[in-house]
Design an enzyme around this catalytic site. Structure first.
Site, PDB file in Angstrom:
ATOM      1  N   ALA A  33       1.468  62.399  14.467  1.00  0.00           N
ATOM      2  CA  ALA A  33       1.433  63.011  13.141  1.00  0.00           C
ATOM      3  C   ALA A  33       0.084  63.712  12.990  1.00  0.00           C
ATOM      4  O   ALA A  33      -0.889  63.357  13.662  1.00  0.00           O
ATOM      5  CB  ALA A  33       1.593  61.933  12.074  1.00  0.00           C
ATOM      6  N   GLY A  79       3.436  59.420  16.391  1.00  0.00           N
ATOM      7  CA  GLY A  79       4.686  60.060  15.989  1.00  0.00           C
ATOM      8  C   GLY A  79       5.330  60.850  17.123  1.00  0.00           C
ATOM      9  O   GLY A  79       6.550  61.035  17.147  1.00  0.00           O
ATOM     10  N   GLU A  87       7.193  58.341  19.085  1.00  0.00           N
ATOM     11  CA  GLU A  87       8.350  57.947  18.263  1.00  0.00           C
ATOM     12  C   GLU A  87       9.428  59.022  18.292  1.00  0.00           C
ATOM     13  O   GLU A  87      10.617  58.728  18.398  1.00  0.00           O
ATOM     14  CB  GLU A  87       7.891  57.664  16.829  1.00  0.00           C
ATOM     15  CG  GLU A  87       7.051  56.402  16.748  1.00  0.00           C
ATOM     16  CD  GLU A  87       6.343  56.246  15.406  1.00  0.00           C
ATOM     17  OE1 GLU A  87       5.853  57.259  14.875  1.00  0.00           O
ATOM     18  OE2 GLU A  87       6.272  55.118  14.912  1.00  0.00           O
ATOM     19  N   GLU A 139      -1.981  54.256  16.709  1.00  0.00           N
ATOM     20  CA  GLU A 139      -2.268  54.190  15.273  1.00  0.00           C
ATOM     21  C   GLU A 139      -3.311  53.134  14.931  1.00  0.00           C
ATOM     22  O   GLU A 139      -4.114  53.305  14.021  1.00  0.00           O
ATOM     23  CB  GLU A 139      -0.983  53.910  14.474  1.00  0.00           C
ATOM     24  CG  GLU A 139      -0.030  55.092  14.390  1.00  0.00           C
ATOM     25  CD  GLU A 139       0.956  55.179  15.540  1.00  0.00           C
ATOM     26  OE1 GLU A 139       0.748  54.507  16.569  1.00  0.00           O
ATOM     27  OE2 GLU A 139       1.943  55.927  15.409  1.00  0.00           O
TER      28      GLU A 139
HETATM   29  C1  HXC Z   1      -4.411  66.443  14.203  1.00  0.00           C
HETATM   30  C2  HXC Z   1      -5.021  66.610  16.385  1.00  0.00           C
HETATM   31  C3  HXC Z   1      -4.260  65.478  16.730  1.00  0.00           C
HETATM   32  C4  HXC Z   1      -3.524  64.853  15.680  1.00  0.00           C
HETATM   33  C5  HXC Z   1      -5.203  66.199  18.501  1.00  0.00           C
HETATM   34  N1  HXC Z   1      -5.589  67.011  17.519  1.00  0.00           N
HETATM   35  N2  HXC Z   1      -4.398  65.248  18.048  1.00  0.00           N
HETATM   36  N3  HXC Z   1      -5.099  67.079  15.139  1.00  0.00           N
HETATM   37  N4  HXC Z   1      -3.645  65.361  14.436  1.00  0.00           N
HETATM   38  N5  HXC Z   1      -2.733  63.812  15.892  1.00  0.00           N
HETATM   39  C6  HXC Z   1      -6.463  68.174  17.624  1.00  0.00           C
HETATM   40  C7  HXC Z   1      -7.922  67.783  17.738  1.00  0.00           C
HETATM   41  O1  HXC Z   1      -8.488  67.518  16.494  1.00  0.00           O
HETATM   42  C8  HXC Z   1      -8.496  69.020  18.393  1.00  0.00           C
HETATM   43  O2  HXC Z   1      -8.667  70.045  17.460  1.00  0.00           O
HETATM   44  C9  HXC Z   1      -7.395  69.479  19.313  1.00  0.00           C
HETATM   45  O3  HXC Z   1      -6.190  68.904  18.824  1.00  0.00           O
HETATM   46  C10 HXC Z   1      -7.577  69.011  20.753  1.00  0.00           C
HETATM   47  O4  HXC Z   1      -7.776  67.610  20.730  1.00  0.00           O
HETATM   48  P1  HXC Z   1      -8.991  66.870  21.461  1.00  0.00           P
HETATM   49  O5  HXC Z   1      -9.123  65.530  20.846  1.00  0.00           O
HETATM   50  O6  HXC Z   1     -10.197  67.743  21.500  1.00  0.00           O
HETATM   51  O7  HXC Z   1      -8.400  66.776  22.963  1.00  0.00           O
HETATM   52  P2  HXC Z   1      -8.733  65.689  24.073  1.00  0.00           P
HETATM   53  O8  HXC Z   1     -10.193  65.373  24.080  1.00  0.00           O
HETATM   54  O9  HXC Z   1      -8.125  66.201  25.329  1.00  0.00           O
HETATM   55  O10 HXC Z   1      -7.985  64.366  23.622  1.00  0.00           O
HETATM   56  C11 HXC Z   1      -6.574  64.326  23.552  1.00  0.00           C
HETATM   57  C12 HXC Z   1      -6.109  63.094  22.713  1.00  0.00           C
HETATM   58  C13 HXC Z   1      -6.805  63.118  21.345  1.00  0.00           C
HETATM   59  C14 HXC Z   1      -6.448  61.823  23.484  1.00  0.00           C
HETATM   60  C15 HXC Z   1      -4.594  63.213  22.595  1.00  0.00           C
HETATM   61  O11 HXC Z   1      -6.638  64.424  20.749  1.00  0.00           O
HETATM   62  C16 HXC Z   1      -6.294  62.090  20.397  1.00  0.00           C
HETATM   63  O12 HXC Z   1      -6.622  60.927  20.513  1.00  0.00           O
HETATM   64  N6  HXC Z   1      -5.505  62.544  19.409  1.00  0.00           N
HETATM   65  C17 HXC Z   1      -5.009  61.669  18.353  1.00  0.00           C
HETATM   66  C18 HXC Z   1      -3.856  60.844  18.856  1.00  0.00           C
HETATM   67  C19 HXC Z   1      -3.373  59.898  17.759  1.00  0.00           C
HETATM   68  O13 HXC Z   1      -4.125  59.106  17.223  1.00  0.00           O
HETATM   69  N7  HXC Z   1      -2.096  60.026  17.392  1.00  0.00           N
HETATM   70  C20 HXC Z   1      -1.463  59.215  16.351  1.00  0.00           C
HETATM   71  C21 HXC Z   1      -1.576  59.921  15.017  1.00  0.00           C
HETATM   72  S1  HXC Z   1      -0.965  58.891  13.690  1.00  0.00           S
HETATM   73  P3  HXC Z   1     -10.138  70.489  16.909  1.00  0.00           P
HETATM   74  O14 HXC Z   1      -9.850  71.780  16.246  1.00  0.00           O
HETATM   75  O15 HXC Z   1     -10.552  69.414  15.987  1.00  0.00           O
HETATM   76  O16 HXC Z   1     -11.032  70.561  18.122  1.00  0.00           O
HETATM   77  C22 HXC Z   1       0.711  58.970  13.806  1.00  0.00           C
HETATM   78  C23 HXC Z   1       1.591  58.198  12.822  1.00  0.00           C
HETATM   79  C24 HXC Z   1       0.952  57.668  11.609  1.00  0.00           C
HETATM   80  O17 HXC Z   1       1.256  59.631  14.621  1.00  0.00           O
HETATM   81  C25 HXC Z   1       2.020  57.234  10.594  1.00  0.00           C
HETATM   82  C26 HXC Z   1       1.623  56.101   9.707  1.00  0.00           C
HETATM   83  C27 HXC Z   1       0.531  56.293   8.694  1.00  0.00           C
END
Ligand code: HXC
Length: 251
Positions: A80, A123, A126, A146
């Site tokens: 998400a 997400g 999922e 998460e």
């Molecule tokens: C918004 C995201 C994102 C996300 C990545 N980006 N994941 N933006 N939401 N989920 C964006 C980053 O901010 C960044 O943009 C760009 O994508 C590239 O990401 P990086 O982090 O620089 O890349 P990298 O270093 O290669 O790392 C990849 C990664 C990391 C390990 C996948 O991006 C990461 O940990 N992402 C989050 C994963 C996560 O936590 N997902 C679950 C979300 S919660 P900018 O412009 O900032 O450089 C969910 C459900 C919640 O899904 C529902 C209940 C509340």
């Protein structure tokens, strides 16, 4: 409540976040590619709306026999959109039925196949698991991170992952936020490891408590509530956006 599906349009409609087109002999495959590479296909509201619209269009198209859902080389979907969720309040989630339009894939009557490479996280994982079949490329990485944001899976992660990889590995993944590779996923179900990393404890308990379907979405909203879990969730999401390590108060 928001409609389950947006009004349908042609698959070639000018989408901003996805590409949808018919492929294969006789155009029998509806291909949907998540196409927001700069954000690793983070599933923002706009993307989810377009995805639902494309699903509806392919569902109604008699020429289409099956739907393939895919992303890019680096990411199927990194979850998400954290930036979109960061400042959401519990009231907003509750009144707008947070995540309620996320499970449209499960309503589609035609087979939906996920073709996953790169990150399928939160997400994104999922969404892949909602599909009928997952084909994982060599670089696929599955995870429910998460907990690292101070929140819990909200679209079926605690349930579908358990069925997909077995309870032990599923619990390890949702409680630690660790990812598994496509190869690990293949041999799933045998892992049994000690948890020794610091994670926000109250959120850990919430993750465990979400072992019944109908509670998961509500508990996910609770992470955004002004009450007990808010501090850790705020900190977790702020840390991600600010590119630093989270400092959870309730370790
Ligand atoms: C918004 C995201 C994102 C996300 C990545 N980006 N994941 N933006 N939401 N989920 C964006 C980053 O901010 C960044 O943009 C760009 O994508 C590239 O990401 P990086 O982090 O620089 O890349 P990298 O270093 O290669 O790392 C990849 C990664 C990391 C390990 C996948 O991006 C990461 O940990 N992402 C989050 C994963 C996560 O936590 N997902 C679950 C979300 S919660 P900018 O412009 O900032 O450089 C969910 C459900 C919640 O899904 C529902 C209940 C509340």
């Amino acid at each position: 409540p928001p409609p389950r599906h947006e009004p349908s349009g042609p698959p070639s409609a000018n989408f901003e976040y996805i590409i949808a087109e018919k492929r294969g002999k006789n155009n029998t495959v509806g291909l949907i590619q998540l196409n927001r590479p700069k954000a690793l296909n983070a599933l923002c509201n706009g993307l989810m709306k377009e995805l639902n619209q494309a699903l509806k269009t392919f569902q109604e198209d008699p020429a289409v026999g099956a739907i393939v859902l895919t992303g890019g080389e680096k990411a199927f979907a990194a979850g998400a959109d954290i930036k979109e969720m960061q400042n959401l309040s519990f009231q907003e989630c509750y009144s707008h039925q947070f995540l309620s339009h996320w499970d449209s894939v499960t309503q589609v009557k035609k087979p939906v196949i996920a073709a996953v490479n790169g990150y399928a996280l939160g997400g994104g994982c999922e969404l892949a698991m909602m599909c009928d079949i997952i084909y994982a490329g060599e670089k696929a990485q599955f995870g429910q991170p998460e907990i690292l944001l101070g929140t819990i899976p909200g679209a079926g992660g605690t349930q579908r992952l358990t069925r997909a990889v077995g309870k032990s590995l599923a619990m390890e993944m949702v409680l630690t936020g660790d990812r598994i590779s496509a190869q690990d996923a293949k041999q799933a179900g045998t892992g049994w490891h000690c948890l020794h990393r610091a994670r926000p404890k109250r959120v850990l308990m919430l993750t465990k408590k979400s072992s019944m379907w109908k509670f998961e979405r509500n508990w996910a909203s609770t992470c955004l509530s002004p009450f007990s879990y808010q501090d850790d969730r705020r900190e977790g999401m702020a840390a991600f956006v600010e590119k630093r390590k989270a400092n959870f108060r309730d370790q």
